[in-house]
Design a protein around this motif. Structure first.
Motif, PDB file in Angstrom:
ATOM      1  N   ARG A   1       0.834  -1.210   0.000  1.00  0.00           N
ATOM      2  CA  ARG A   1       0.000   0.000   0.000  1.00  0.00           C
ATOM      3  C   ARG A   1       0.868   1.259   0.000  1.00  0.00           C
ATOM      4  NH1 ARG A   1      -3.125  -1.077   4.137  1.00  0.00           N
ATOM      5  NH2 ARG A   1      -1.998   0.163   5.645  1.00  0.00           N
ATOM      6  N   LEU A   2       1.909   1.293   0.836  1.00  0.00           N
ATOM      7  CA  LEU A   2       2.784   2.465   0.896  1.00  0.00           C
ATOM      8  C   LEU A   2       3.517   2.680  -0.426  1.00  0.00           C
ATOM      9  CD1 LEU A   2       4.339   2.136   4.459  1.00  0.00           C
ATOM     10  CD2 LEU A   2       2.748   3.888   3.662  1.00  0.00           C
ATOM     11  N   VAL A   3       4.045   1.599  -0.980  1.00  0.00           N
ATOM     12  CA  VAL A   3       4.774   1.720  -2.245  1.00  0.00           C
ATOM     13  C   VAL A   3       3.817   2.159  -3.353  1.00  0.00           C
ATOM     14  CG1 VAL A   3       6.019   0.397  -4.011  1.00  0.00           C
ATOM     15  CG2 VAL A   3       6.600   0.113  -1.591  1.00  0.00           C
ATOM     16  N   THR A   4       2.627   1.566  -3.380  1.00  0.00           N
ATOM     17  CA  THR A   4       1.638   1.950  -4.392  1.00  0.00           C
ATOM     18  C   THR A   4       1.260   3.423  -4.239  1.00  0.00           C
ATOM     19  OG1 THR A   4       0.781  -0.292  -4.588  1.00  0.00           O
ATOM     20  CG2 THR A   4      -0.699   1.490  -5.254  1.00  0.00           C
ATOM     21  N   GLU A   5       1.080   3.861  -3.001  1.00  0.00           N
ATOM     22  CA  GLU A   5       0.757   5.280  -2.776  1.00  0.00           C
ATOM     23  C   GLU A   5       1.873   6.184  -3.282  1.00  0.00           C
ATOM     24  OE1 GLU A   5      -0.200   5.767   1.377  1.00  0.00           O
ATOM     25  OE2 GLU A   5      -2.001   4.528   1.214  1.00  0.00           O
ATOM     26  N   CYS A   6       3.115   5.774  -3.110  1.00  0.00           N
ATOM     27  CA  CYS A   6       4.235   6.578  -3.615  1.00  0.00           C
ATOM     28  C   CYS A   6       4.173   6.715  -5.133  1.00  0.00           C
ATOM     29  CB  CYS A   6       5.569   5.940  -3.213  1.00  0.00           C
ATOM     30  SG  CYS A   6       5.969   6.138  -1.474  1.00  0.00           S
ATOM     31  N   TYR A   7       3.985   5.574  -5.803  1.00  0.00           N
ATOM     32  CA  TYR A   7       3.945   5.629  -7.266  1.00  0.00           C
ATOM     33  C   TYR A   7       2.669   6.301  -7.774  1.00  0.00           C
ATOM     34  CZ  TYR A   7       8.224   3.015  -7.434  1.00  0.00           C
ATOM     35  OH  TYR A   7       9.534   2.649  -7.291  1.00  0.00           O
ATOM     36  N   ASP A   8       1.572   6.165  -7.050  1.00  0.00           N
ATOM     37  CA  ASP A   8       0.352   6.896  -7.422  1.00  0.00           C
ATOM     38  C   ASP A   8       0.594   8.401  -7.307  1.00  0.00           C
ATOM     39  OD1 ASP A   8      -0.956   4.527  -7.909  1.00  0.00           O
ATOM     40  OD2 ASP A   8      -2.158   4.567  -6.052  1.00  0.00           O
ATOM     41  N   GLU A   9       1.317   8.794  -6.272  1.00  0.00           N
ATOM     42  CA  GLU A   9       1.640  10.223  -6.105  1.00  0.00           C
ATOM     43  C   GLU A   9       2.543  10.709  -7.236  1.00  0.00           C
ATOM     44  OE1 GLU A   9       1.651  14.065  -4.638  1.00  0.00           O
ATOM     45  OE2 GLU A   9       0.303  12.386  -4.198  1.00  0.00           O
TER      46      GLU A   9
ATOM     47  N   ARG B   1       4.904   2.908 -14.478  1.00  0.00           N
ATOM     48  CA  ARG B   1       4.968   1.439 -14.336  1.00  0.00           C
ATOM     49  C   ARG B   1       6.408   0.949 -14.503  1.00  0.00           C
ATOM     50  NH1 ARG B   1       0.199   1.197 -17.088  1.00  0.00           N
ATOM     51  NH2 ARG B   1       1.220   0.866 -19.083  1.00  0.00           N
ATOM     52  N   TYR B   2       7.087   1.466 -15.511  1.00  0.00           N
ATOM     53  CA  TYR B   2       8.480   1.084 -15.762  1.00  0.00           C
ATOM     54  C   TYR B   2       9.357   1.487 -14.575  1.00  0.00           C
ATOM     55  CZ  TYR B   2      13.158   1.066 -17.762  1.00  0.00           C
ATOM     56  OH  TYR B   2      14.488   0.849 -17.972  1.00  0.00           O
ATOM     57  N   LEU B   3       9.177   2.700 -14.096  1.00  0.00           N
ATOM     58  CA  LEU B   3       9.957   3.152 -12.937  1.00  0.00           C
ATOM     59  C   LEU B   3       9.702   2.268 -11.724  1.00  0.00           C
ATOM     60  CD1 LEU B   3       9.598   7.041 -13.161  1.00  0.00           C
ATOM     61  CD2 LEU B   3      11.672   5.682 -13.487  1.00  0.00           C
ATOM     62  N   ARG B   4       8.460   1.881 -11.544  1.00  0.00           N
ATOM     63  CA  ARG B   4       8.134   1.023 -10.396  1.00  0.00           C
ATOM     64  C   ARG B   4       8.855  -0.324 -10.497  1.00  0.00           C
ATOM     65  NH1 ARG B   4       2.407  -0.079  -7.375  1.00  0.00           N
ATOM     66  NH2 ARG B   4       3.284  -1.458  -5.800  1.00  0.00           N
ATOM     67  N   GLU B   5       8.851  -0.902 -11.692  1.00  0.00           N
ATOM     68  CA  GLU B   5       9.540  -2.188 -11.873  1.00  0.00           C
ATOM     69  C   GLU B   5      11.019  -2.068 -11.542  1.00  0.00           C
ATOM     70  OE1 GLU B   5       8.880  -3.472 -15.896  1.00  0.00           O
ATOM     71  OE2 GLU B   5       6.708  -3.611 -15.620  1.00  0.00           O
ATOM     72  N   LYS B   6      11.621  -0.946 -11.895  1.00  0.00           N
ATOM     73  CA  LYS B   6      13.061  -0.770 -11.715  1.00  0.00           C
ATOM     74  C   LYS B   6      13.448  -0.291 -10.315  1.00  0.00           C
ATOM     75  CE  LYS B   6      14.101  -1.994 -15.818  1.00  0.00           C
ATOM     76  NZ  LYS B   6      14.563  -3.348 -16.005  1.00  0.00           N
ATOM     77  N   THR B   7      12.539   0.402  -9.615  1.00  0.00           N
ATOM     78  CA  THR B   7      12.949   1.060  -8.367  1.00  0.00           C
ATOM     79  C   THR B   7      12.151   0.656  -7.145  1.00  0.00           C
ATOM     80  OG1 THR B   7      11.461   2.937  -8.767  1.00  0.00           O
ATOM     81  CG2 THR B   7      13.710   3.107  -9.662  1.00  0.00           C
TER      82      THR B   7
ATOM     83  N   VAL C   1      12.625   1.968  -3.220  1.00  0.00           N
ATOM     84  CA  VAL C   1      11.574   2.767  -2.577  1.00  0.00           C
ATOM     85  C   VAL C   1      11.137   2.102  -1.277  1.00  0.00           C
ATOM     86  CG1 VAL C   1       9.173   3.583  -2.802  1.00  0.00           C
ATOM     87  CG2 VAL C   1      10.782   3.873  -4.692  1.00  0.00           C
ATOM     88  N   ALA C   2      10.961   0.785  -1.302  1.00  0.00           N
ATOM     89  CA  ALA C   2      10.574   0.052  -0.094  1.00  0.00           C
ATOM     90  C   ALA C   2      11.644   0.214   0.986  1.00  0.00           C
ATOM     91  CB  ALA C   2      10.348  -1.423  -0.405  1.00  0.00           C
ATOM     92  N   ASP C   3      12.927   0.148   0.573  1.00  0.00           N
ATOM     93  CA  ASP C   3      14.016   0.352   1.548  1.00  0.00           C
ATOM     94  C   ASP C   3      13.963   1.757   2.125  1.00  0.00           C
ATOM     95  OD1 ASP C   3      15.049  -2.181   1.248  1.00  0.00           O
ATOM     96  OD2 ASP C   3      16.594  -1.586  -0.199  1.00  0.00           O
ATOM     97  N   ALA C   4      13.735   2.730   1.276  1.00  0.00           N
ATOM     98  CA  ALA C   4      13.677   4.122   1.752  1.00  0.00           C
ATOM     99  C   ALA C   4      12.523   4.342   2.711  1.00  0.00           C
ATOM    100  CB  ALA C   4      13.564   5.077   0.554  1.00  0.00           C
ATOM    101  N   LEU C   5      11.428   3.622   2.483  1.00  0.00           N
ATOM    102  CA  LEU C   5      10.271   3.740   3.374  1.00  0.00           C
ATOM    103  C   LEU C   5      10.431   2.890   4.620  1.00  0.00           C
ATOM    104  CD1 LEU C   5       7.394   3.561   0.739  1.00  0.00           C
ATOM    105  CD2 LEU C   5       8.114   5.558   2.029  1.00  0.00           C
TER     106      LEU C   5
END
Length: 192
Positions: free
Chosen positions: A81-89, A173-179, A183-187
């Protein structure tokens, strides 16, 4: 008759003795049987207690394992949910960029991914800034497509038999696959 009475008394006396021996033997056997039964009940009770303890320990291990699994599932749901919220933002911010920033993004996408002779399709909102004259500045012989794409920004490049979807949604979507891992580590919500 005295002899007969003596014989009868002797037979009765022997019978009484034999009867007493049989009763005593029966009582001894009954006591042994009761003792053996009590010992068997005691062993069975101890075995049952051990089995109950084993079952209890197994149930406790299962409950602990289920609780740990539920905890991991919950952490994973929170992480997702947190990661999805980041990419949604990120998606919302890219889609809400002003015209100048959108044009800069399109320019970066074309510089990086466009190949010589491709057709560039843009959204209607971006058509003011993306003109044939603007495309000439990339020195890639790019042509502006005659139709608009339905997206929240970005471009679609078309070549001979292929398309490159570089819309905001595809880029995110591409950025999410790569990062996603970074992002999860940063959160601080990385899977254990």
């Amino acid at each position: 008759m005295n002899g007969k009475e003596n014989i009868i008394n002797k037979i009765l006396s022997d019978a009484d003795e034999r009867c007493a021996e049989i009763v005593a033997d029966a009582e001894r056997r009954a006591a042994q049987t009761v003792g053996a039964a009590e010992e068997a009940v005691k062993r069975d009770r101890e075995a049952l207690d051990r089995r109950l303890q084993a079952v209890l320990q197994e149930k406790l291990r299962n409950a602990r394992a289920n609780a740990q699994l539920d905890g991991r599932k919950y952490r994973l749901e929170v992480r997702q949910r947190l990661v999805t919220e980041c990419y949604d933002e990120v998606h919302r911010r890219l889609a809400a960029m002003n015209e100048e920033d959108r044009l800069d993004l399109i320019g970066e996408l074309l510089s990086k991914f466009a190949e010589d002779g491709e057709i560039v399709y843009v959204t209607k909102a971006d058509s003011k800034g993306v003109t044939p004259a603007w495309l000439k500045g990339f020195d890639k012989n790019l042509t502006l497509g005659s139709r608009y794409i339905r997206a929240e920004g970005g471009v679609v490049l078309e070549g001979d038999g292929y398309e490159k979807d570089l819309t905001v949604a595809s880029v995110v979507r591409y950025l999410r696959e790569k990062t996603e891992g970074a992002v999860a580590d940063a959160l601080g919500v990385r899977d254990e």
